[in-house]
Motif scaffolding. Structure first.
Motif, PDB file in Angstrom:
ATOM      1  N   LYS A  96      29.998-103.232 -48.907  1.00 36.23           N
ATOM      2  CA  LYS A  96      30.235-102.813 -47.558  1.00 36.23           C
ATOM      3  C   LYS A  96      31.390-101.536 -47.698  1.00 36.23           C
ATOM      4  N   LEU A  97      30.943-100.336 -48.047  1.00 37.08           N
ATOM      5  CA  LEU A  97      31.805 -99.376 -48.087  1.00 37.08           C
ATOM      6  C   LEU A  97      32.148 -98.497 -47.016  1.00 37.08           C
ATOM      7  N   LYS A  98      33.325 -97.826 -46.990  1.00 36.32           N
ATOM      8  CA  LYS A  98      33.890 -96.966 -45.773  1.00 36.32           C
ATOM      9  C   LYS A  98      33.120 -95.940 -46.114  1.00 36.32           C
ATOM     10  N   THR A  99      32.360 -95.266 -44.907  1.00 38.37           N
ATOM     11  CA  THR A  99      31.756 -94.122 -44.927  1.00 38.37           C
ATOM     12  C   THR A  99      32.166 -93.088 -44.127  1.00 38.37           C
ATOM     13  N   ASN A 100      32.302 -91.838 -44.327  1.00 38.80           N
ATOM     14  CA  ASN A 100      32.775 -90.665 -43.716  1.00 38.80           C
ATOM     15  C   ASN A 100      31.938 -90.200 -42.534  1.00 38.80           C
ATOM     16  N   ALA A 101      32.455 -89.466 -41.625  1.00 41.22           N
ATOM     17  CA  ALA A 101      31.528 -89.004 -40.282  1.00 41.22           C
ATOM     18  C   ALA A 101      30.377 -88.376 -40.828  1.00 41.22           C
ATOM     19  N   ASP A 102      30.179 -87.770 -41.828  1.00 46.16           N
ATOM     20  CA  ASP A 102      28.936 -87.134 -42.183  1.00 46.16           C
ATOM     21  C   ASP A 102      27.820 -87.904 -43.188  1.00 46.16           C
ATOM     22  N   GLY A 103      28.340 -89.276 -43.154  1.00 46.82           N
ATOM     23  CA  GLY A 103      27.620 -90.077 -43.853  1.00 46.82           C
ATOM     24  C   GLY A 103      27.752 -90.142 -45.285  1.00 46.82           C
ATOM     25  N   SER A 104      28.573 -89.365 -45.902  1.00 43.10           N
ATOM     26  CA  SER A 104      29.084 -89.418 -47.351  1.00 43.10           C
ATOM     27  C   SER A 104      29.906 -90.375 -47.474  1.00 43.10           C
ATOM     28  N   ILE A 105      30.178 -90.697 -48.905  1.00 39.98           N
ATOM     29  CA  ILE A 105      31.111 -91.853 -49.149  1.00 39.98           C
ATOM     30  C   ILE A 105      31.942 -91.411 -50.244  1.00 39.98           C
ATOM     31  N   ASP A 106      33.226 -91.625 -50.123  1.00 41.10           N
ATOM     32  CA  ASP A 106      34.055 -91.158 -51.237  1.00 41.10           C
ATOM     33  C   ASP A 106      34.450 -92.701 -52.220  1.00 41.10           C
ATOM     34  N   LEU A 107      34.209 -92.429 -53.350  1.00 42.56           N
ATOM     35  CA  LEU A 107      34.804 -93.502 -54.371  1.00 42.56           C
ATOM     36  C   LEU A 107      35.899 -93.120 -54.995  1.00 42.56           C
ATOM     37  N   TYR A 108      36.721 -93.794 -55.273  1.00 50.98           N
ATOM     38  CA  TYR A 108      37.989 -93.617 -56.221  1.00 50.98           C
ATOM     39  C   TYR A 108      38.242 -94.540 -57.164  1.00 50.98           C
ATOM     40  N   PHE A 109      38.585 -93.837 -58.372  1.00 49.63           N
ATOM     41  CA  PHE A 109      38.987 -94.435 -59.683  1.00 49.63           C
ATOM     42  C   PHE A 109      40.382 -94.066 -59.860  1.00 49.63           C
ATOM     43  N   GLY A 110      41.186 -95.055 -60.251  1.00 52.47           N
ATOM     44  CA  GLY A 110      42.535 -94.835 -60.697  1.00 52.47           C
ATOM     45  C   GLY A 110      43.278 -96.255 -61.082  1.00 52.47           C
ATOM     46  N   PRO A 111      44.423 -96.040 -61.630  1.00 51.46           N
ATOM     47  CA  PRO A 111      45.262 -97.223 -62.147  1.00 51.46           C
ATOM     48  C   PRO A 111      45.927 -97.985 -60.682  1.00 51.46           C
TER      49      PRO A 111
END
Length: 510
Positions: free
Chosen positions: A447-462
């Protein structure tokens, strides 16, 4: 050519002059040949000396040590896929107590507690190891259902897919795996017969989770049976052991343990025709078919140094091999998304050779970082199976490190009929990063948050680097450690191959 300046008497004065010139030339050539043989040679291992053309005792010792060292390094690279699968067998027995034909299952998915070369947490793994030399012919019996399976020998060469991509097509069936040189009776009907060339094989089944029904996938995998043909009338139930949440290590060892496992593997399997030269290369190092591995001090010193060099070369081949393949124009096509730092994971084919050469570099690039080959993976067209891409650099061409924050935008309509997944791996272990959350992956099943255009931003970090409200899309990385992502596309669509869909580079964030 033997130099002999004696000539027959000439018939005329003119020919005599010509012969005189030729004679002088030949004698001069002989003198030059004798003069150019060096008495010393400056090399990377020091000065080599020859007296009257013969090597000195020190030179002979240096050169034999160097010859054995060079051969040991190449033998390390050659043996990697076999040592890797032998390490799965050893680790499974040592850490889980699961022996031959016992089934191991990731009934609650794989997770970072277990060290596996690029495992992922989106399917229900089930696997077992078999030894045809001990059991005789083995039956692998599959139920009907959403199963995708692989049978590989310990060189990680595919002998058959099973399940949905196999000849049973997901309808269920029995596969009969025969030992090398088997002369016994073979049932005429009821089996897909596979003629083995080795004793050691690994059978791996993946249960596909459908509509979130993990338990259904688990139960389907648990209906898989693996047993000797001699027990086919009343096979014993397989023992199933869970690997989920268990601390275990199936990765190849370093140092002398590597050579011990290679020797054990060689002693338990027929030598393949393609490997005869390699067998000759390791013989002076104490690894010989049918003999116990007892290296002396000289052999041990060479092998230990070769293991360090071989491991370093394997690491370079994994992380910089794609650049090498681009330079020589080989591989199955390197770049899935031209202009980015992504490249296809599968540069090796399931039999690890072409019509004109064996895929030594391609095989090492893949098996140093991953396990199992199959015709169903690495396909370059839409349809059943899968293909994977990985990246070792961000948009700026810099290596990915756990102390920095990054974003990857997955465009809308990702070309995967079943689902896509992205997993982060530790550069040191090539296994899922072991973070405090014990979670190193995200997929389109989450269940990921989706942007308005249907894309999905994934984040990597400490820790605490996820943007506010985007924690579900974030994977924690570890400062001081490198990592790399692998993007998997299951049942890929045409957009993955025709350029109509493109995964952008990973972007560093401020």
């Amino acid at each position: 050519m033997k130099c002999n300046p004696k000539l027959r008497s000439p018939a005329t004065h003119s020919t005599a002059a010509a012969v005189l010139v030729l004679s002088v030339t030949m004698m001069t050539g002989c003198a030059q040949t004798a003069q150019v043989q060096p008495q010393t040679a400056d090399t990377r291992i020091g000065k080599l000396s020859f007296e009257n053309g013969f090597p000195t005792e020190e030179t002979a010792r240096k050169l034999f040590d160097e010859m054995d060292y060079q051969r040991a390094v190449q033998a390390y690279l050659w043996g990697y896929p076999a040592v890797s699968f032998e390490s799965i067998r050893v680790g499974t027995l040592r850490d889980l107590g699961a022996d031959l034909t016992d089934m191991v299952i990731a009934d609650n998915y794989a997770d970072p507690k277990g060290r596996w070369l690029t495992a992922n947490d989106t399917t229900i793994y089930g696997y077992t190891n078999v030894d045809l030399g001990k059991s005789g012919p083995i039956v692998v019996e599959l139920p009907a259902g959403a199963l995708v399976g692989i049978i590989d020998d310990f060189w990680q060469r595919s002998i058959s897919d099973v399940g949905l991509p196999g000849p049973d097509g997901g309808k269920g069936g029995k596969y009969l795996l025969l030992p090398p040189g088997y002369k016994g009776n073979v049932p005429k009907t009821g089996f897909y017969v596979l003629q083995g060339t080795m004793n050691n094989y690994n059978v791996m089944i993946r249960g596909i989770v459908q509509e979130g029904d993990r338990n259904g996938a688990v139960q389907t995998v648990k209906r898989v049976k693996v047993y000797p043909l001699s027990e086919r009338r009343d096979p014993k139930p397989n023992k199933f052991t869970s690997m989920s949440g268990k601390v275990m290590d199936t990765t190849p060892p370093t140092g002398m343990a590597y050579w011990e496992r290679l020797s054990a593997f060689i002693n338990n399997n027929p030598v393949q025709a393609r490997d005869l030269f390699y067998m000759a290369m390791v013989k002076p190092l104490g690894i010989e078919k049918g003999k116990e591995f007892k290296p002396n001090a000289r052999q041990r010193a060479i092998l230990e140094e070769a293991a360090r060099m071989g491991d370093a070369m394997g690491r370079v081949m994994l992380f910089d091999g794609p650049d090498r393949f681009r330079q020589v124009g080989e591989g199955l096509g390197i770049d899935p998304f031209p202009g980015t730092n992504w490249h296809w994971v599968f540069q090796v084919n399931p039999v690890q050779q072409t019509d004109s050469y064996g895929q030594i570099d391609e095989r090492l690039h893949y098996t140093y970082g991953a396990i199992y080959t199959t015709p169903a993976l690495g396909i370059m067209k839409a349809g059943p199976g899968g293909n994977y891409a990985q990246a070792f650099k961000d948009k700026n061409g810099d290596r990915l490190v756990g102390g920095k924050s990054y974003r990857l935008r997955v465009p809308a309509n990702a070309p995967a009929e079943q689902f896509w997944s992205l997993t982060l791996y530790d550069t040191a272990t090539r296994s899922m990063i072991q973070n405090p959350s014990n979670d190193s992956a995200r997929s389109s099943l989450d269940k990921l948050k989706t942007n308005a255009d249907g894309s999905i931003d994934l984040y990597f970090g400490p820790v605490a680097s996820a943007p506010a409200g985007m924690e579900a899309n974030w994977i924690e990385t570890l400062p001081g450690k490198g990592f790399y992502p692998m993007m998997r596309f299951y049942t890929p669509k045409a957009g993955l191959f025709d350029g109509t869909w493109k995964l952008p580079d990973i972007e560093p964030m401020k």
